[in-house]
Design a protein around this motif. Sequence first.
Motif, PDB file in Angstrom:
ATOM      1  N   THR A   1       0.832  -1.187   0.000  1.00 18.27           N
ATOM      2  CA  THR A   1       0.000   0.000   0.000  1.00 18.27           C
ATOM      3  C   THR A   1       0.872   1.245   0.000  1.00 18.27           C
ATOM      4  O   THR A   1       2.073   1.162   0.300  1.00 18.27           O
ATOM      5  N   ASP A   2       0.265   2.375  -0.299  1.00 22.89           N
ATOM      6  CA  ASP A   2       0.958   3.663  -0.199  1.00 22.89           C
ATOM      7  C   ASP A   2       0.433   4.471   0.982  1.00 22.89           C
ATOM      8  O   ASP A   2       0.769   5.647   1.130  1.00 22.89           O
ATOM      9  N   GLN A   3      -0.401   3.860   1.825  1.00 20.46           N
ATOM     10  CA  GLN A   3      -1.019   4.573   2.935  1.00 20.46           C
ATOM     11  C   GLN A   3      -0.606   3.964   4.283  1.00 20.46           C
ATOM     12  O   GLN A   3      -0.757   2.739   4.459  1.00 20.46           O
ATOM     13  N   PRO A   4      -0.112   4.722   5.239  1.00 16.66           N
ATOM     14  CA  PRO A   4       0.245   6.138   5.113  1.00 16.66           C
ATOM     15  C   PRO A   4       1.592   6.348   4.431  1.00 16.66           C
ATOM     16  O   PRO A   4       2.005   7.467   4.173  1.00 16.66           O
ATOM     17  N   SER A   5       2.293   5.233   4.166  1.00 13.39           N
ATOM     18  CA  SER A   5       3.558   5.274   3.438  1.00 13.39           C
ATOM     19  C   SER A   5       3.665   3.983   2.639  1.00 13.39           C
ATOM     20  O   SER A   5       2.875   3.055   2.820  1.00 13.39           O
ATOM     21  N   TRP A   6       4.652   3.895   1.764  1.00 17.12           N
ATOM     22  CA  TRP A   6       4.834   2.697   0.949  1.00 17.12           C
ATOM     23  C   TRP A   6       5.377   1.582   1.829  1.00 17.12           C
ATOM     24  O   TRP A   6       6.491   1.657   2.347  1.00 17.12           O
ATOM     25  N   HIS A   7       4.598   0.518   2.015  1.00 13.33           N
ATOM     26  CA  HIS A   7       5.048  -0.612   2.814  1.00 13.33           C
ATOM     27  C   HIS A   7       4.290  -1.872   2.431  1.00 13.33           C
ATOM     28  O   HIS A   7       3.280  -1.818   1.728  1.00 13.33           O
ATOM     29  N   VAL A   8       4.798  -3.003   2.891  1.00 13.00           N
ATOM     30  CA  VAL A   8       4.270  -4.307   2.503  1.00 13.00           C
ATOM     31  C   VAL A   8       3.640  -5.018   3.698  1.00 13.00           C
ATOM     32  O   VAL A   8       3.827  -4.642   4.849  1.00 13.00           O
TER      33      VAL A   8
END
Length: 246
Positions: free
Chosen positions: A177-184
């Motif tokens: 996801t890109d919310q709230p940051s790019w993470h897996v």
Amino acid sequence: MPPTIEYSKGIDQTLLQQIGKGGEGRIFEFINDPATIYKEFLFSSRHPPNLNALKKLITVPESCTDQERSYIESRTVWPKTLVIDRGRLRGYLMRRVPAEFFRQHGIRNRPKTVLCDWNYLSMRDRYQNNPRLTSDIPRPNTAQILELIVDLAKFIEVLHSHNVIVGDMSGQNMIWTDQPSWHVMLIDCDSFRVRGSMGVNYPKETPDWQDPAVQNSRTNQQSDIYKLGIAAYRAVWAATVQQPPN
């Protein structure tokens, strides 16, 4: 001993609603508790789910620091509670995948809600310029894709430091996801196993993600690293398996 409930006493079937089904089990939500998900295994006399293996997996976070435990919980839907039926492992409880990992995607007049999995990185050229499709799936640039890869690598490093083998890494069970940051986030966590122990289920690997050095699907931490390399390559170059010429 991990948290345990007896199926006949702790699972009210009238409150279950099936929301998914795979090769190893069915997924249910609770009508009165939508934040909790119940996975119930499909039973096989040849390969019943391994109770001791899931016990070991559930207790892994207990050996972690508070920071590591929080990190693992934010990057997985880790099994939380065993569901036992007359001494046999029937399933387990876990949290629901957070809403930020879902997007609308599909044919313009009837898009579906889908998990934003790794395939939408490696196959993005197939849908981003397709006029028949509409999609809310984020379109990361190269720097943002690298953020996802680094986040995945850091998380696998934490798991490996606690003797966990991810095993069946594939395009469907790595989501982002890109919310709230790019993470897996990694899902299907019952495919993980603690090094030196058996897996919860019969070992398997997803086609086109196998490590050629692995025999009989007996994955290890080196095969996790191999698959991390596959994931990185496919994400950066939107590359899938090279098809043989006709």
